[in-house]
Design a protein around this motif. Structure first.
Motif, mmCIF file in Angstrom:
data_model
loop_
_atom_site.group_PDB
_atom_site.id
_atom_site.type_symbol
_atom_site.label_atom_id
_atom_site.label_comp_id
_atom_site.label_asym_id
_atom_site.label_seq_id
_atom_site.Cartn_x
_atom_site.Cartn_y
_atom_site.Cartn_z
ATOM 1 N N ILE A 139 -8.320 -42.752 20.700
ATOM 2 C CA ILE A 139 -6.903 -42.871 20.362
ATOM 3 C C ILE A 139 -6.144 -43.405 21.570
ATOM 4 N N VAL A 140 -5.177 -44.272 21.333
ATOM 5 C CA VAL A 140 -4.253 -44.698 22.391
ATOM 6 C C VAL A 140 -3.023 -43.796 22.304
ATOM 7 N N TYR A 141 -2.701 -43.160 23.400
ATOM 8 C CA TYR A 141 -1.622 -42.161 23.442
ATOM 9 C C TYR A 141 -0.280 -42.798 23.133
ATOM 10 N N HIS A 142 0.607 -42.023 22.532
ATOM 11 C CA HIS A 142 1.918 -42.501 22.111
ATOM 12 C C HIS A 142 2.740 -42.996 23.305
ATOM 13 N N PHE A 143 3.516 -44.052 23.090
ATOM 14 C CA PHE A 143 4.343 -44.616 24.161
ATOM 15 C C PHE A 143 5.355 -43.596 24.657
ATOM 16 N N LEU A 144 6.059 -42.941 23.717
ATOM 17 C CA LEU A 144 7.079 -41.971 24.099
ATOM 18 C C LEU A 144 6.496 -40.867 24.969
ATOM 19 N N ALA A 156 -0.161 -42.144 38.784
ATOM 20 C CA ALA A 156 -1.526 -41.856 39.225
ATOM 21 C C ALA A 156 -2.088 -40.628 38.507
ATOM 22 N N HIS A 157 -1.305 -39.552 38.466
ATOM 23 C CA HIS A 157 -1.768 -38.341 37.789
ATOM 24 C C HIS A 157 -1.816 -38.537 36.279
ATOM 25 N N ALA A 158 -0.870 -39.320 35.744
ATOM 26 C CA ALA A 158 -0.894 -39.609 34.303
ATOM 27 C C ALA A 158 -2.169 -40.370 33.937
ATOM 28 N N ARG A 159 -2.549 -41.321 34.758
ATOM 29 C CA ARG A 159 -3.796 -42.061 34.494
ATOM 30 C C ARG A 159 -5.004 -41.128 34.552
ATOM 31 N N TYR A 160 -5.011 -40.243 35.530
ATOM 32 C CA TYR A 160 -6.143 -39.314 35.633
ATOM 33 C C TYR A 160 -6.263 -38.487 34.355
ATOM 34 N N LEU A 161 -5.163 -37.912 33.920
ATOM 35 C CA LEU A 161 -5.202 -37.051 32.739
ATOM 36 C C LEU A 161 -5.582 -37.829 31.489
ATOM 37 N N LEU A 162 -4.964 -38.994 31.294
ATOM 38 C CA LEU A 162 -5.161 -39.740 30.050
ATOM 39 C C LEU A 162 -6.486 -40.482 30.012
ATOM 40 N N LEU A 163 -6.855 -41.126 31.095
ATOM 41 C CA LEU A 163 -8.061 -41.969 31.074
ATOM 42 C C LEU A 163 -9.338 -41.148 31.187
ATOM 43 N N SER A 164 -9.279 -40.032 31.901
ATOM 44 C CA SER A 164 -10.492 -39.218 32.046
ATOM 45 C C SER A 164 -10.625 -38.187 30.929
ATOM 46 N N GLY A 165 -9.497 -37.701 30.432
ATOM 47 C CA GLY A 165 -9.529 -36.623 29.453
ATOM 48 C C GLY A 165 -10.007 -35.310 30.035
ATOM 49 N N GLU A 166 -10.097 -35.218 31.361
ATOM 50 C CA GLU A 166 -10.571 -33.994 32.012
ATOM 51 C C GLU A 166 -9.490 -32.912 31.977
ATOM 52 N N LEU A 167 -9.947 -31.661 32.016
ATOM 53 C CA LEU A 167 -9.024 -30.537 32.037
ATOM 54 C C LEU A 167 -8.750 -30.100 33.474
ATOM 55 N N ILE A 168 -7.549 -29.594 33.701
ATOM 56 C CA ILE A 168 -7.192 -29.068 35.013
ATOM 57 C C ILE A 168 -6.673 -27.636 34.847
ATOM 58 N N ASP A 169 -6.779 -26.839 35.905
ATOM 59 C CA ASP A 169 -6.325 -25.457 35.823
ATOM 60 C C ASP A 169 -4.841 -25.354 36.167
#
Length: 256
Positions: A139-144, A156-169
């Motif tokens: 899925i491509v995440y919503h623009f809004l 930078a952090h948005a790319r990490y979360l969206l492109l990797s799909g990894e979870l963070i604590d």
């Protein structure tokens, strides 16, 4: 009342709770569809000043109910209709003038994280974990929602979360600005913060919240904002705030 959602009030506080703990509070299409109605009810209620969103049991929300996707999100037209419903829920929260607070325990993933980002504040328990996982689903995440995320944590952090799909604590989420703070006594701290918001000038809060929302959306100042700033100077809250400061007492703001 929509199945999977529970709304309650306590004085000046409204609370919207996801109540599908057996599914980690996964959000159904019916729940997405109902969120704008609950938001509108809070906005129009003259008593309520703050909306808290949370989840029943041990989780905030593990995201959209993927079990519905094969029927409700299959084919271009169905995807567009489903995503429009999600965007309407996100926009309803983001456009609120009254403050919204996400109170987060356990999983806050996918659509759950999407809704928390649309809130004005996010407070988490130490066991909370966060992720946005469209890359795991094709899925491509919503623009809004992408814009809101980038505004909150940076590209930078948005790319990490969206492109990797990894979870963070929760600790990492606080470090990158995804949450405001992490509290062991989460409910007590959120209640105290909500009480602080309720005690402030509601004319100030709602005016400034509207301006912040426009800035996040990339909009520029218009005559409406200039007029709102000027109107505050003749509002009943202003002389009360000044008098309380000079008299060294808590203000008693008349505006609800």
């Amino acid at each position: 009342m929509a199945s999977g959602l529970e709304f309650s009030t306590d004085g000046e506080l409204g609370k919207l709770t996801f109540v599908r703990p057996e599914k980690k509070n996964a959000i159904t299409h019916e729940m997405w569809s109902a969120i704008p109605e609950y938001v509108a009810a809070v906005e129009s209620d003259p008593v309520l000043k703050v909306l808290v969103i949370t989840g029943a049991g041990g989780d905030f929300s593990a995201g959209a109910d993927i079990g519905e996707f094969r029927t409700l999100r299959s084919g271009a037209e169905a995807v567009a209709a489903y995503d429009k419903t999600v965007d309407e829920a996100v926009s309803a929260l983001a456009d609120m003038r009254k403050p919204s607070v996400a109170m987060i325990r356990g999983n806050c993933i996918g659509g759950g994280c999407q809704l928390s980002v649309a809130c004005d504040f996010r407070f988490a328990a130490p066991d909370a974990r966060f992720g946005i996982t469209p890359a795991k689903l094709g899925i491509v995440y919503h623009f809004l929602s992408t814009r809101q995320l980038v505004s909150l944590v940076g590209p930078a952090h948005a790319r990490y979360l969206l492109l990797s799909g990894e979870l963070i604590d929760a600790v990492r989420a606080r470090e990158i600005g995804l949450v405001n703070d992490v509290f062991p006594a989460l409910e007590d701290e959120v209640a105290e913060f909500a009480a602080t918001l309720c005690a402030r000038s509601q004319a100030s809060i709602r005016g400034m919240n509207r301006i912040i929302g426009k800035i996040v959306a990339g909009q520029t100042e218009t005559d409406a904002e200039i007029e709102e700033i000027r109107a505050a100077a003749v509002h009943d809250d202003y002389p009360e705030g000044v008098a309380a400061f000079l008299e060294r007492r808590p203000p008693r703001f008349p505006y609800r």
